[in-house]
Design a protein around this motif. Structure first.
Motif, PDB file in Angstrom:
ATOM      1  N   ILE A 145      -0.057  11.385  41.053  1.00  0.00           N
ATOM      2  CA  ILE A 145      -1.228  12.061  40.482  1.00  0.00           C
ATOM      3  C   ILE A 145      -0.847  12.827  39.219  1.00  0.00           C
ATOM      4  CG2 ILE A 145      -2.968  13.837  40.897  1.00  0.00           C
ATOM      5  CD1 ILE A 145      -2.886  13.062  43.853  1.00  0.00           C
ATOM      6  N   LEU A 146       0.254  13.557  39.274  1.00  0.00           N
ATOM      7  CA  LEU A 146       0.691  14.315  38.100  1.00  0.00           C
ATOM      8  C   LEU A 146       1.013  13.398  36.923  1.00  0.00           C
ATOM      9  CD1 LEU A 146       3.001  17.076  39.663  1.00  0.00           C
ATOM     10  CD2 LEU A 146       0.810  17.415  38.499  1.00  0.00           C
ATOM     11  N   THR A 147       1.668  12.281  37.200  1.00  0.00           N
ATOM     12  CA  THR A 147       2.007  11.347  36.121  1.00  0.00           C
ATOM     13  C   THR A 147       0.754  10.719  35.525  1.00  0.00           C
ATOM     14  OG1 THR A 147       4.069  10.850  37.312  1.00  0.00           O
ATOM     15  CG2 THR A 147       3.454   9.376  35.514  1.00  0.00           C
ATOM     16  N   LEU A 148      -0.226  10.402  36.370  1.00  0.00           N
ATOM     17  CA  LEU A 148      -1.489   9.867  35.873  1.00  0.00           C
ATOM     18  C   LEU A 148      -2.165  10.852  34.934  1.00  0.00           C
ATOM     19  CD1 LEU A 148      -3.852   7.858  35.873  1.00  0.00           C
ATOM     20  CD2 LEU A 148      -4.653   8.944  37.991  1.00  0.00           C
ATOM     21  N   TYR A 149      -2.232  12.108  35.333  1.00  0.00           N
ATOM     22  CA  TYR A 149      -2.857  13.120  34.485  1.00  0.00           C
ATOM     23  C   TYR A 149      -2.037  13.374  33.225  1.00  0.00           C
ATOM     24  CZ  TYR A 149      -6.723  14.545  37.468  1.00  0.00           C
ATOM     25  OH  TYR A 149      -7.904  14.563  38.170  1.00  0.00           O
ATOM     26  N   ASN A 150      -0.735  13.237  33.316  1.00  0.00           N
ATOM     27  CA  ASN A 150       0.107  13.410  32.131  1.00  0.00           C
ATOM     28  C   ASN A 150      -0.198  12.340  31.086  1.00  0.00           C
ATOM     29  OD1 ASN A 150       2.105  14.126  30.343  1.00  0.00           O
ATOM     30  ND2 ASN A 150       3.803  13.638  31.684  1.00  0.00           N
ATOM     31  N   LEU A 151      -0.241  11.091  31.507  1.00  0.00           N
ATOM     32  CA  LEU A 151      -0.538  10.009  30.569  1.00  0.00           C
ATOM     33  C   LEU A 151      -1.961  10.111  30.032  1.00  0.00           C
ATOM     34  CD1 LEU A 151       1.156   7.015  32.434  1.00  0.00           C
ATOM     35  CD2 LEU A 151       2.077   8.413  30.587  1.00  0.00           C
ATOM     36  N   ALA A 152      -2.901  10.476  30.889  1.00  0.00           N
ATOM     37  CA  ALA A 152      -4.287  10.625  30.439  1.00  0.00           C
ATOM     38  C   ALA A 152      -4.412  11.779  29.459  1.00  0.00           C
ATOM     39  CB  ALA A 152      -5.209  10.838  31.640  1.00  0.00           C
ATOM     40  N   ALA A 153      -3.735  12.889  29.735  1.00  0.00           N
ATOM     41  CA  ALA A 153      -3.816  14.050  28.847  1.00  0.00           C
ATOM     42  C   ALA A 153      -3.230  13.736  27.474  1.00  0.00           C
ATOM     43  CB  ALA A 153      -3.087  15.230  29.476  1.00  0.00           C
ATOM     44  N   ASN A 154      -2.155  12.971  27.416  1.00  0.00           N
ATOM     45  CA  ASN A 154      -1.586  12.595  26.122  1.00  0.00           C
ATOM     46  C   ASN A 154      -2.574  11.773  25.303  1.00  0.00           C
ATOM     47  OD1 ASN A 154       0.765  13.893  26.817  1.00  0.00           O
ATOM     48  ND2 ASN A 154       1.853  12.033  27.396  1.00  0.00           N
ATOM     49  N   THR A 155      -3.308  10.876  25.964  1.00  0.00           N
ATOM     50  CA  THR A 155      -4.285  10.056  25.257  1.00  0.00           C
ATOM     51  C   THR A 155      -5.469  10.895  24.789  1.00  0.00           C
ATOM     52  OG1 THR A 155      -3.653   8.220  26.708  1.00  0.00           O
ATOM     53  CG2 THR A 155      -5.635   7.944  25.386  1.00  0.00           C
ATOM     54  N   VAL A 156      -5.942  11.808  25.627  1.00  0.00           N
ATOM     55  CA  VAL A 156      -7.035  12.693  25.222  1.00  0.00           C
ATOM     56  C   VAL A 156      -6.602  13.571  24.051  1.00  0.00           C
ATOM     57  CG1 VAL A 156      -8.460  14.653  25.959  1.00  0.00           C
ATOM     58  CG2 VAL A 156      -8.155  12.685  27.471  1.00  0.00           C
ATOM     59  N   MET A 157      -5.385  14.070  24.087  1.00  0.00           N
ATOM     60  CA  MET A 157      -4.889  14.875  22.974  1.00  0.00           C
ATOM     61  C   MET A 157      -4.800  14.055  21.692  1.00  0.00           C
ATOM     62  SD  MET A 157      -1.367  17.039  22.610  1.00  0.00           S
ATOM     63  CE  MET A 157      -0.945  17.736  20.999  1.00  0.00           C
ATOM     64  N   TYR A 158      -4.451  12.780  21.822  1.00  0.00           N
ATOM     65  CA  TYR A 158      -4.429  11.890  20.652  1.00  0.00           C
ATOM     66  C   TYR A 158      -5.796  11.840  19.985  1.00  0.00           C
ATOM     67  CZ  TYR A 158      -4.675   7.347  18.263  1.00  0.00           C
ATOM     68  OH  TYR A 158      -4.902   6.341  17.355  1.00  0.00           O
ATOM     69  N   MET A 159      -6.865  11.755  20.789  1.00  0.00           N
ATOM     70  CA  MET A 159      -8.206  11.720  20.235  1.00  0.00           C
ATOM     71  C   MET A 159      -8.570  13.049  19.579  1.00  0.00           C
ATOM     72  SD  MET A 159      -8.864   8.649  20.951  1.00  0.00           S
ATOM     73  CE  MET A 159     -10.539   8.613  20.343  1.00  0.00           C
ATOM     74  N   HIS A 160      -8.184  14.147  20.190  1.00  0.00           N
ATOM     75  CA  HIS A 160      -8.463  15.459  19.595  1.00  0.00           C
ATOM     76  C   HIS A 160      -7.688  15.652  18.292  1.00  0.00           C
ATOM     77  CE1 HIS A 160     -11.108  17.504  22.427  1.00  0.00           C
ATOM     78  NE2 HIS A 160     -10.421  16.968  23.418  1.00  0.00           N
ATOM     79  N   CYS A 161      -6.457  15.181  18.238  1.00  0.00           N
ATOM     80  CA  CYS A 161      -5.680  15.291  17.010  1.00  0.00           C
ATOM     81  C   CYS A 161      -6.317  14.470  15.891  1.00  0.00           C
ATOM     82  CB  CYS A 161      -4.245  14.834  17.253  1.00  0.00           C
ATOM     83  SG  CYS A 161      -3.258  15.958  18.263  1.00  0.00           S
ATOM     84  N   LYS A 162      -6.843  13.295  16.229  1.00  0.00           N
ATOM     85  CA  LYS A 162      -7.539  12.500  15.225  1.00  0.00           C
ATOM     86  C   LYS A 162      -8.792  13.221  14.747  1.00  0.00           C
ATOM     87  CE  LYS A 162      -7.717   8.122  15.250  1.00  0.00           C
ATOM     88  NZ  LYS A 162      -8.020   6.714  15.523  1.00  0.00           N
ATOM     89  N   ALA A 163      -9.485  13.903  15.657  1.00  0.00           N
ATOM     90  CA  ALA A 163     -10.678  14.654  15.261  1.00  0.00           C
ATOM     91  C   ALA A 163     -10.310  15.815  14.348  1.00  0.00           C
ATOM     92  CB  ALA A 163     -11.398  15.164  16.502  1.00  0.00           C
ATOM     93  N   VAL A 164      -9.210  16.495  14.629  1.00  0.00           N
ATOM     94  CA  VAL A 164      -8.777  17.613  13.802  1.00  0.00           C
ATOM     95  C   VAL A 164      -8.446  17.151  12.389  1.00  0.00           C
ATOM     96  CG1 VAL A 164      -6.908  19.293  13.480  1.00  0.00           C
ATOM     97  CG2 VAL A 164      -7.980  19.035  15.718  1.00  0.00           C
TER      98      VAL A 164
END
Length: 356
Positions: A299-318
């Motif tokens: 579960i932790l690894t799943l959320y880790n990989l998902a969080a990295n992808t979500v952060m990628y989208m936020h960084c592109k928005a910034v």
């Protein structure tokens, strides 16, 4: 005169925002991510959890075998050394198998989960076949990127070690009568300083490279290019990157440490009880703690990989990149991205006036 009110600004991006959006995407496609977790993450996390116990069992059995041989040598006065080569080969083969399994399943998990979260972020359909296909398509680019990053990391370690060696030689040239004892506490302190410097550099590189794996999957890049791309995207978001790395590193390390300590305690109990460590695998508590640890680590690894992808989208928005992509798809001044969690939509607004 009526004035049009602009939408409220989005909340500042932090660890909580990234984890919340990751949770929403995962819940929206729970069966999909469950299937990916069973396929790729569960074997990975099971290997990480069970490897210390297997290594300890082999080491204990090897020690017991050597003690038996030594006892026989004392009885029969045989000067032939014990055959330790087989035990060493077993340990090396086990380590190689562990590294291969962890690397393969880790890269497959990154390719499938990053692709799925990226599609889910836009509210697009998420299909298992497409995710699995993405995992195999991006496997070798991810492997090339992993090799490139490890080459840089260990290259820095070699440079620091070589610099420390040259420093000791320079001191000996300046003071010819001075002898440096490599077993002295002072030399250990110097080695510790070198390791701390290397760890600090690795943390800094990890902060800059946190998005590299998502870049490989989403932008079809590989090698050094994703590392440079990630560094440019993380600018202005390094505190979020550091908090993500710290949060998941601490939680996952604590989980693995607790599992390792519990397994070691069981092995010690078996050794003190009947001396047969092989019976550990029939111990219900040992099996239960392996299952529970593997599940939580998955579960932790799943959320880790998902969080990295979500952060990628936020960084592109910034950096103003996300707005242009949405503009081409929807052609509206303010665009809302739906996150269907099965109950109510979650909206993320991207404004054009921040883009030049």
């Amino acid at each position: 005169m009526a004035t049009t009110s602009s939408p409220p600004p989005p909340p500042p991006v932090n660890l909580w925002v990234v984890l919340t959006e990751s949770k929403r995407i995962i819940n929206a496609h729970s069966r999909h991510f469950l299937a990916l977790s069973v396929l790729f993450l569960l074997p990975l996390c099971f290997s990480i959890t069970v490897y210390p116990s297997v290594f300890r069992l082999i080491a204990d059995q090897s020690a017991a075998s050597h003690n038996s041989v030594s006892l026989l040598r004392g009885v029969f006065h045989d000067d032939q050394p014990p055959p330790a080569g087989a035990d060493t080969a077993t340990v090396v083969l086990l380590l190689i198998a562990y590294v291969v399994v962890v690397t393969v399943f880790n890269l497959l998990a990154i390719g499938s989960i990053a692709y799925s979260v990226f599609q889910g972020f836009y509210g697009r359909p998420v299909k298992l076949i497409s995710a699995v296909k993405s995992s195999f398509t991006s496997f070798f680019p991810l492997l090339a990127t992993l090799i490139s990053s490890n080459f840089i990391v260990f290259g820095i370690l070699l440079i620091l070690g070589f610099a420390a060696f040259l420093s000791t030689r320079l001191i000996q040239l300046i003071f010819p009568g001075l002898e440096i004892d490599y077993a002295s506490p002072y030399f250990r302190y110097v080695s510790m300083v070198v390791m701390l410097i290397w760890i600090a550099i690795v943390i800094k590189l990890s902060v800059n490279w946190i998005l590299a794996w998502v870049v490989v999957v989403v932008e079809s890049a590989w090698g050094l290019t994703p590392l440079k791309r990630s560094k440019s995207l993380v600018e202005g978001m390094k505190s979020v990157s550091l908090s993500l790395i710290f949060f998941f590193a601490v939680t996952q390390s604590i989980l693995v440490w607790i599992s390792t300590v519990a397994a070691s305690a069981q092995i010690d109990d078996d050794d003190n009880g009947n001396g047969e460590t092989g019976k550990l695998w029939t111990n219900a508590f040992f099996v239960l703690q392996i299952v529970i640890t593997s599940a939580f680590l998955t579960i932790l690894t799943l959320y880790n990989l998902a969080a990295n992808t979500v952060m990628y989208m936020h960084c592109k928005a910034v950096h103003g990149e996300l707005a242009w992509e949405i503009a081409e798809e929807f052609a509206r001044e303010y665009v809302s991205l739906p996150f269907d969690d099965g109950k109510a939509p979650h909206l993320v607004s991207v404004a054009y006036n921040n883009v030049r």
